[in-house]
Design an enzyme around this catalytic site. Structure first.
Site, PDB file in Angstrom:
ATOM      1  CE  LYS A  53      -3.903  -2.323   2.149  1.00  8.49           C
ATOM      2  NZ  LYS A  53      -4.603  -2.743   3.359  1.00  8.49           N
ATOM      3  CD  GLN A  97      -3.700  -4.495   6.410  1.00  9.02           C
ATOM      4  OE1 GLN A  97      -3.753  -3.432   5.801  1.00  9.02           O
ATOM      5  NE2 GLN A  97      -4.152  -5.611   5.890  1.00  9.02           N
ATOM      6  CG  ASP A 120      -9.928   0.086   4.874  1.00 11.48           C
ATOM      7  OD1 ASP A 120      -9.600  -0.382   3.777  1.00 11.48           O
ATOM      8  OD2 ASP A 120      -9.280  -0.077   5.917  1.00 11.48           O
TER       9      ASP A 120
HETATM   10  N1  GUN Z   1      -7.205  -6.730   5.978  1.00 12.89           N
HETATM   11  C1  GUN Z   1      -7.529  -7.457   4.874  1.00 12.89           C
HETATM   12  N2  GUN Z   1      -8.117  -6.658   3.959  1.00 12.89           N
HETATM   13  C2  GUN Z   1      -8.161  -5.425   4.480  1.00 12.89           C
HETATM   14  C3  GUN Z   1      -8.654  -4.175   4.003  1.00 12.89           C
HETATM   15  O1  GUN Z   1      -9.185  -4.032   2.901  1.00 12.89           O
HETATM   16  N3  GUN Z   1      -8.492  -3.112   4.850  1.00 12.89           N
HETATM   17  C4  GUN Z   1      -7.950  -3.238   6.078  1.00 12.89           C
HETATM   18  N4  GUN Z   1      -7.865  -2.144   6.841  1.00 12.89           N
HETATM   19  N5  GUN Z   1      -7.490  -4.375   6.555  1.00 12.89           N
HETATM   20  C5  GUN Z   1      -7.602  -5.460   5.750  1.00 12.89           C
END
Ligand code: GUN
Length: 288
Positions: A53, A97, A120
């Protein structure tokens, strides 16, 4: 028949090129889009996702701030860090995350992120807006899938979409976004009896199960569009989806590969949402 390949990598690259131009314009206007990512503990998969990311942000000229916190961080401390980021002018998107350690409530964490910075699309306010068809941040994986369907010119109105999986991150919002575009939606999940009787009726099948190569040709209708959200390892340790690609590709109309399908689009939509948040801020400033 051999299926048409939906090339997520290519669609993601084109989208990111356009985003890079928008980032340049925002920087020229005095707003550099900034994403803050919070990583708690030492989960190796989470670390890899977070690194990707960050790299993707930097590659299109955005700012990316990583906050690493130990597994032992208290819920209160984490919530305080989120509040700080909520108040920072240079941060337009906040992502914590998931998953989090058991002693921290994911619900509380998500509800503490300012809805204006919830790139998100997990905050209940943003989920509510999505459900009522209002403009808001959409969860990145389903949003990315909608972009792929649009790019491919696949019509959704009146089609039967079957979703396998009911997570808050993928399955549930996926069905809602397809419903918003006038699909008839069926949700299936691990407790569904006779799964294949539903999936064989799907014009659009979205597999978000988490079981390597589970969806074989028996599960699909001829000519269907198959979207594979799975990210698994096969018996040889090779990356593979929830769909048995070789078996299914001979029967369906279009299919996403793994890797190179949904994955690259998920991060792309995170960048998109963060750029959108920075644009919202600039518009607000210009009007205010
Ligand atoms: N863990 C797995 N997929 C995601 C996501 O799309 N966002 C976040 N914050 N954590 C994740």
């Amino acid at each position: 028949m051999t299926a048409h390949l939906i090339d997520g990598k290519k669609i993601a690259a084109e989208t990111r090129k356009n985003l890079q131009i928008e980032v340049g314009e925002l920087v020229a206007a005095g707003v550099k889009p900034g994403l803050a990512v919070i990583l708690v503990g030492d989960n190796q998969a989470s670390r890899t996702y977070v690194t990707n990311k960050q790299k993707s942000c930097k590659a299109i000229g955005m700012e990316s701030v990583l906050m690493e916190l130990p597994e032992s961080v208290t819920e209160k401390e984490l919530l305080n860090h989120i509040e700080e980021l909520n108040n920072r002018d240079d941060i337009h998107g906040i992502l914590v995350q998931l998953p989090l350690p058991d002693h921290i409530s994911e619900t509380k964490v998500i509800e503490t992120i300012s809805p204006e910075k919830d790139v998100d699309g997990f905050h209940p306010i943003n989920i509510g807006k999505m459900m009522t068809g209002q403009n808001t941040f959409l969860p990145c994986t389903p949003f990315g899938i909608m972009q792929m369907l649009k790019y491919e010119g696949i019509s959704i109105t009146g089609k039967h979409a079957v979703i396998i999986g009911r997570s808050n991150i993928v399955g549930k919002p996926m069905g809602q976004l397809l419903l918003n575009e006038n699909a008839t939606v069926t949700y299936c999940h691990s407790k569904t009896d006779d799964l294949a009787s539903y999936t064989r009726e799907a014009d659009i099948l979205v597999a978000a199960i988490g079981k390597a190569k589970m969806i074989t040709a028996d599960y699909v209708k001829e000519g269907a569009v198959v979207i594979d959200v799975g990210m698994n390892r096969d018996e040889n340790g090779k990356l593979c989806g929830d769909v048995d690609f070789t078996d299914v590709a001979g029967k369906v109309g279009s299919i996403t590969p793994v890797p190179g399908g949904v994955g690259p689009m998920t991060i792309t939509m995170l960048l998109y949402n963060t750029v959108q948040s920075a644009k919202n801020k600039l518009n607000y400033r210009n009007q205010g």
